[in-house]
Design an enzyme around this catalytic site. Sequence first.
Site, short mmCIF file in Angstrom:
data_model
loop_
_atom_site.label_atom_id
_atom_site.label_comp_id
_atom_site.label_asym_id
_atom_site.label_seq_id
_atom_site.Cartn_x
_atom_site.Cartn_y
_atom_site.Cartn_z
N GLU A 182 0.82 -1.21 0.00
CA GLU A 182 0.00 0.00 0.00
C GLU A 182 0.86 1.27 0.00
O GLU A 182 0.56 2.24 0.72
CB GLU A 182 -0.95 -0.01 1.20
N GLU A 266 -6.60 -7.60 -1.75
CA GLU A 266 -7.22 -7.73 -0.44
C GLU A 266 -8.73 -7.57 -0.60
O GLU A 266 -9.22 -6.48 -0.89
CB GLU A 266 -6.68 -6.69 0.56
#
Length: 626
Positions: A182, A266
């Site tokens: 991320e 995710e």
Amino acid sequence: MMKLRLKLFFSLIVLFYSLLAAQQNPSFKIKDGQFLLNGKPVEIRSGEMHYPRVPKEYWKHRLMMMKAMGLNAVASYVFWNYHEETPGKWDWSGQKDLKAFIKTAKEVGLYVILRPGPYICGEWEFGGYPWWLQNVKGLKIREDNEPFLSANKKYLTELYNQVKDLQITKGGPIIMVQAENEFGLFAYQRKDISDESHQSYLNKIVKQIKDVGFDVPMYTSDVTDFFSGGHVEDALPGGNGEKDINKLKMVVNQYNNNKGPYMIAEFYPGWLTHWGEGFPRTRTEDIVKLTKDFLSKGISFNYYMIHGGTNFGFTSGANYNKEHDILPDLTSYDYDAPISEAGWRTPKYDSLRMVLAKYTKEKLPDVPAAVKVIRINNIRFKNLYNAFSYAQTQEKVKAEKPLTFEELDQGYGYVLYQHHFDEAIKGKLDVSGLRDFATVYVNGRKIGELNRFYNSYTLPVDIPKNSDLQILVENWGRINYDAQINQNTKGIISPVKINDQNITGIWEMTKLPFPDRFSSNIKAKPLSQQEYPTLKDVPAIYQGEFDLQEAGDTFIDMQNWGKGLVFINGKNLGRFWKVGPQQTLYIPGVWMKQGKNEIIIFDQLNGRVQSSVNTLDKPILNDLTR
């Protein structure tokens, strides 16, 4: 005719050896917009499970549950701070045996997606970074910074040496490795650093991953809105939490030469929880619908989490929030996942299994039976200790100012700060530098609590002549998410004040790390029963024993307790806090034994003296008391 037969014969021979080679030399590639496993298109149906959050003895059981659900891969972070607790001392044994975890996945029939970070977030202490990095001069994490990159190269080298033979290129189950984590979102948050510097850092991390030897495909994991800051060349962009398939395809195409494959890196079937807030629930029907959409349109995905497990010991992290300053994560990492914290199948699990079964060629294996659950009633305490007496036996450091945990060379637990006043003083005590929770005493008598979560940093004090001010500080877990991750020292990080004046003179700091394997060898005198009333509002240590005819999983009931830790046979189960929503702590049956077992409870608040404790056969995870 003979030539035709010979040609056919040799073609069959070539085909036979090609198939044999494919079996002997398995491969996984990202090519022509597809995932190719041994040359054939495949979609990834993965679930996230973290080896530190599940007792090693249960790894196979949980992985078999994933296989029985219809998944073909397991994803896991690698936790740098779990393996290098002190500089240069690496531990890959026992519960930390990553190699054994990966081999177990292969044995069960699952491929492995490795997520080495170095930043992992994951509601884990300091986002996976070792706390002691903050003591390295000039080091700045997650930046193009030579001290950090040097430390990270050592970490990646150690990791590679553990798993190099477990890549699919060597016949193992590891099919992909994630680059950073991320980072696009982090780059967006850190506007004080240039885009060029961010990209330089990210490229160097990717180069290090390749340089140490990883040779399986690489991917990134980011929210689709932030792909621009987290994308790297030759790595497939994976989207986090994206529900819009058209948007996913559009953004991936933008950064991947106008082609797939498309993967939700995710896919959230549940969500995380902090202390002091309600336990979130994700509707099963919504997750089922999304799963059907992804399967029908050829979208690969990784459920985060498929099985959350537990933040044992001091491993839970915290998020940053301007309103609360810190949002500490629960000990339970149940996550409302399809497989519960204790490894139980849930209605969500069964619903998703039915969907996945329709897209799986072979018949799914039977779901493994749950581990036996027991209840233990009336665990009596044998010894009670005033924690201040215990503190007298522990290491002390004196300095002209309060020192942080890091300056004391202590990672986790508690520190008791003490200052002696020769003259009386009265007014407002200000500990604005508190990180994170404190109980405050004068001569061992409690006068109040300070709490970073509630932005409570001051209280009135009236300190008599020749008296001691004591501040017992708990490290709640270092921030694992947000730009504030760079400001993560613990303890008391700035001068303590009374009436806006710095307290000057000597501070004595007692280190109370409460290490794992904390047992009955407590070097302090237990209290007599006549002294028990003196423990009210005084931090206390309870020690007891209980006998079992048969071990099994259970949940210790902490509803009548304050705030602290529980140890079973020396194993730190994690933190409890009366505000909830978590009111029980999970005890894995494999951490107990037939016969005699030991329990130790440290209660920092200790509102009243307890004589016993019980366990339940179900957890309490959604009971807020404040």
